[in-house]
Write a protein that holds these residues in place. Structure first.
Motif, mmCIF file in Angstrom:
data_model
loop_
_atom_site.group_PDB
_atom_site.id
_atom_site.type_symbol
_atom_site.label_atom_id
_atom_site.label_comp_id
_atom_site.label_asym_id
_atom_site.label_seq_id
_atom_site.Cartn_x
_atom_site.Cartn_y
_atom_site.Cartn_z
ATOM 1 N N ARG A 40 0.804 -1.218 0.000
ATOM 2 C CA ARG A 40 0.000 0.000 0.000
ATOM 3 C C ARG A 40 0.841 1.273 0.000
ATOM 4 O O ARG A 40 0.310 2.365 -0.221
ATOM 5 C CB ARG A 40 -0.934 0.029 1.216
ATOM 6 N N ALA A 41 2.126 1.139 0.280
ATOM 7 C CA ALA A 41 2.977 2.315 0.402
ATOM 8 C C ALA A 41 3.200 2.973 -0.958
ATOM 9 O O ALA A 41 3.513 2.304 -1.943
ATOM 10 C CB ALA A 41 4.312 1.939 1.028
ATOM 11 N N VAL A 42 3.016 4.279 -0.993
ATOM 12 C CA VAL A 42 3.231 5.072 -2.203
ATOM 13 C C VAL A 42 4.593 5.754 -2.088
ATOM 14 O O VAL A 42 4.887 6.372 -1.059
ATOM 15 C CB VAL A 42 2.118 6.125 -2.368
ATOM 16 N N PRO A 43 5.444 5.652 -3.107
ATOM 17 C CA PRO A 43 6.768 6.273 -3.025
ATOM 18 C C PRO A 43 6.695 7.748 -2.649
ATOM 19 O O PRO A 43 5.874 8.504 -3.185
ATOM 20 C CB PRO A 43 7.330 6.086 -4.450
ATOM 21 N N ASP A 44 7.516 8.136 -1.677
ATOM 22 C CA ASP A 44 7.670 9.521 -1.209
ATOM 23 C C ASP A 44 6.469 10.040 -0.420
ATOM 24 O O ASP A 44 6.475 11.200 0.010
ATOM 25 C CB ASP A 44 7.962 10.478 -2.370
ATOM 26 N N ALA A 45 5.436 9.210 -0.215
ATOM 27 C CA ALA A 45 4.297 9.686 0.566
ATOM 28 C C ALA A 45 4.707 9.967 1.997
ATOM 29 O O ALA A 45 4.196 10.898 2.636
ATOM 30 C CB ALA A 45 3.164 8.661 0.529
ATOM 31 N N ASP A 46 5.635 9.175 2.536
ATOM 32 C CA ASP A 46 6.085 9.408 3.909
ATOM 33 C C ASP A 46 6.742 10.778 4.049
ATOM 34 O O ASP A 46 6.482 11.514 5.013
ATOM 35 C CB ASP A 46 7.050 8.305 4.352
ATOM 36 N N THR A 47 7.570 11.129 3.080
ATOM 37 C CA THR A 47 8.232 12.437 3.109
ATOM 38 C C THR A 47 7.208 13.558 3.032
ATOM 39 O O THR A 47 7.310 14.563 3.756
ATOM 40 C CB THR A 47 9.222 12.554 1.937
ATOM 41 N N GLN A 48 6.208 13.400 2.192
ATOM 42 C CA GLN A 48 5.169 14.421 2.063
ATOM 43 C C GLN A 48 4.373 14.561 3.358
ATOM 44 O O GLN A 48 4.069 15.675 3.796
ATOM 45 C CB GLN A 48 4.242 14.077 0.904
ATOM 46 N N ILE A 49 4.053 13.436 3.993
ATOM 47 C CA ILE A 49 3.316 13.474 5.249
ATOM 48 C C ILE A 49 4.103 14.227 6.315
ATOM 49 O O ILE A 49 3.557 15.089 7.026
ATOM 50 C CB ILE A 49 3.000 12.042 5.723
ATOM 51 N N LEU A 50 5.383 13.930 6.436
ATOM 52 C CA LEU A 50 6.202 14.583 7.453
ATOM 53 C C LEU A 50 6.314 16.085 7.183
ATOM 54 O O LEU A 50 6.278 16.900 8.113
ATOM 55 C CB LEU A 50 7.586 13.942 7.506
ATOM 56 N N LYS A 51 6.416 16.457 5.924
ATOM 57 C CA LYS A 51 6.467 17.883 5.585
ATOM 58 C C LYS A 51 5.141 18.573 5.911
ATOM 59 O O LYS A 51 5.127 19.729 6.370
ATOM 60 C CB LYS A 51 6.807 18.054 4.102
ATOM 61 N N GLN A 52 4.025 17.876 5.687
ATOM 62 C CA GLN A 52 2.717 18.449 6.018
ATOM 63 C C GLN A 52 2.583 18.664 7.526
ATOM 64 O O GLN A 52 2.055 19.686 7.972
ATOM 65 C CB GLN A 52 1.603 17.542 5.502
ATOM 66 N N LEU A 53 3.047 17.712 8.302
ATOM 67 C CA LEU A 53 3.007 17.873 9.759
ATOM 68 C C LEU A 53 3.867 19.060 10.195
ATOM 69 O O LEU A 53 3.451 19.872 11.034
ATOM 70 C CB LEU A 53 3.494 16.595 10.447
ATOM 71 N N GLU A 54 5.054 19.154 9.642
ATOM 72 C CA GLU A 54 5.947 20.255 10.003
ATOM 73 C C GLU A 54 5.361 21.603 9.619
ATOM 74 O O GLU A 54 5.528 22.598 10.339
ATOM 75 C CB GLU A 54 7.307 20.059 9.328
ATOM 76 N N ALA A 55 4.653 21.659 8.477
ATOM 77 C CA ALA A 55 4.037 22.916 8.042
ATOM 78 C C ALA A 55 2.985 23.391 9.029
ATOM 79 O O ALA A 55 2.686 24.592 9.101
ATOM 80 C CB ALA A 55 3.417 22.737 6.653
ATOM 81 N N HIS A 56 2.408 22.456 9.797
ATOM 82 C CA HIS A 56 1.402 22.815 10.803
ATOM 83 C C HIS A 56 2.005 22.862 12.209
ATOM 84 O O HIS A 56 1.275 22.888 13.202
ATOM 85 C CB HIS A 56 0.251 21.803 10.757
ATOM 86 N N ASN A 57 3.339 22.867 12.274
ATOM 87 C CA ASN A 57 4.082 22.918 13.547
ATOM 88 C C ASN A 57 3.730 21.764 14.479
ATOM 89 O O ASN A 57 3.797 21.898 15.705
ATOM 90 C CB ASN A 57 3.883 24.263 14.254
ATOM 91 N N LEU A 58 3.371 20.626 13.896
ATOM 92 C CA LEU A 58 3.140 19.409 14.677
ATOM 93 C C LEU A 58 4.455 18.640 14.694
ATOM 94 O O LEU A 58 4.674 17.709 13.915
ATOM 95 C CB LEU A 58 2.003 18.590 14.067
ATOM 96 N N HIS A 59 5.343 19.062 15.586
ATOM 97 C CA HIS A 59 6.705 18.530 15.622
ATOM 98 C C HIS A 59 6.802 17.365 16.593
ATOM 99 O O HIS A 59 6.344 17.440 17.727
ATOM 100 C CB HIS A 59 7.681 19.637 16.025
ATOM 101 N N TRP A 60 7.421 16.288 16.143
ATOM 102 C CA TRP A 60 7.562 15.092 16.960
ATOM 103 C C TRP A 60 8.846 15.156 17.777
ATOM 104 O O TRP A 60 9.758 15.931 17.492
ATOM 105 C CB TRP A 60 7.532 13.848 16.069
ATOM 106 N N ASP A 61 8.908 14.316 18.812
ATOM 107 C CA ASP A 61 9.972 14.421 19.806
ATOM 108 C C ASP A 61 11.098 13.408 19.639
ATOM 109 O O ASP A 61 12.148 13.568 20.254
ATOM 110 C CB ASP A 61 9.385 14.264 21.217
#
Length: 291
Positions: free
Chosen positions: A58-79
């Motif tokens: 089910r994994a789409v190439p580069d979708a993980d990178t896009q997801i992480l960038k979307q989280l960062e754009a909303h300042n949802l930073h992980w620890d």
């Protein structure tokens, strides 16, 4: 495998957001991410991100990178460092070997299972070994049939579902989500699981597996689902559009509304952090636990 951290108080809170990289984040995913983030921050806890790509098909190439960038754009930073389930097959294999006495081989097809009834009957339990390819099922002899959810309160499962011998490794050799999610939550010391209500029912199987692997079950909070105009859950399978990360303030305010938070209008805020601060304060007033 990391040693599980046992929750003792809200000070030891460890939560996580675990998206599947089958596409970019849509609005429903943002609601789930925001809810889990707010709960962690409201309890002064840690918030982790895990990429749940155990189903490699089910994994789409580069979708993980896009997801992480979307989280960062909303300042949802992980620890902590993001982990990927697709890189943990050796861990899942060791756990499966450790509980082999509580598993068995099953070569039943979906068609055969449906012909026997709504739920799997344990048909292969006494028919060992089975020819390949076969799945590995869990002998679900001590099923959890009740759990407490912070939103839904005391929840009772349909007994036949809760007691079904569920799959830990699929016929195609991939490890099942039920196994991977519990192993990873234990390994990362997760104390609190905040996610969409579509995952409330699978929590019974996961609670049973937590119990089997010797971990203290987490606290649960299952959030409202976002649906489309036809009443279907907003999902990648239903072609939900990706969120536009260039409008993080408006996105967060809209997501907070789904979570029953009233943050006003986007013009009321001059930064994303200001929105998150206001949301955390409201979340504390509604959901902060006293331990």
């Amino acid at each position: 495998m990391l040693k599980p951290i046992q929750p003792q108080s809200s000070d030891s809170y460890r939560g996580r957001f675990a998206p599947t990289p089958s596409g970019p984040l849509h609005f429903g995913s943002l609601v789930a991410a925001l809810g889990s983030f707010l709960d962690a921050r409201a309890h002064h806890g840690q918030w982790l991100v895990r990429i749940e790509d155990v189903d490699k098909t089910r994994a789409v190439p580069d979708a993980d990178t896009q997801i992480l960038k979307q989280l960062e754009a909303h300042n949802l930073h992980w620890d902590e460092t993001v982990i990927y389930q697709s890189q943990r097959d050796d861990v899942y294999a060791r756990v499966l070997a450790d509980i082999s006495a509580q598993t068995y081989q099953c070569d039943c097809s979906r068609k055969q299972i449906r012909a026997q009834g709504e739920y799997y009957t344990g048909y292969c339990r006494t028919r060992q070994p089975r020819p390949t390819p076969y799945a590995i099922r869990f002998k679900n002899d001590n099923a959890k049939t009740h759990l407490f959810d912070r939103r839904h309160q005391y929840v009772e499962a349909e007994v036949q579902f809760a007691q079904e011998d569920f799959i830990l490794r699929r016929r195609d050799g991939l490890f099942a989500y039920q196994l991977a999610v519990v192993v990873d939550d234990l390994a990362q010391g997760i104390t609190d699981i905040v996610r969409g209500s579509d995952l409330l029912i699978p929590s019974f199987w996961q609670a049973t597996l937590w119990q089997t692997l010797g971990g203290r079950t987490p606290r649960w909070l299952h959030l409202p689902l976002v649906t489309d105009p036809n009443g279907r859950k907003l999902s990648k399978q239903n072609h939900a559009p990706a969120i536009d990360a260039t409008h993080p303030i408006a996105n967060l305010i809209a997501a907070a509304k789904v979570l029953s938070l009233s943050l006003g209008d986007a013009n009321d805020y001059d930064s994303v952090d200001a929105v998150l601060t206001a949301a955390i304060l409201q979340w504390q007033s509604q959901w902060q636990m006293i331990v």
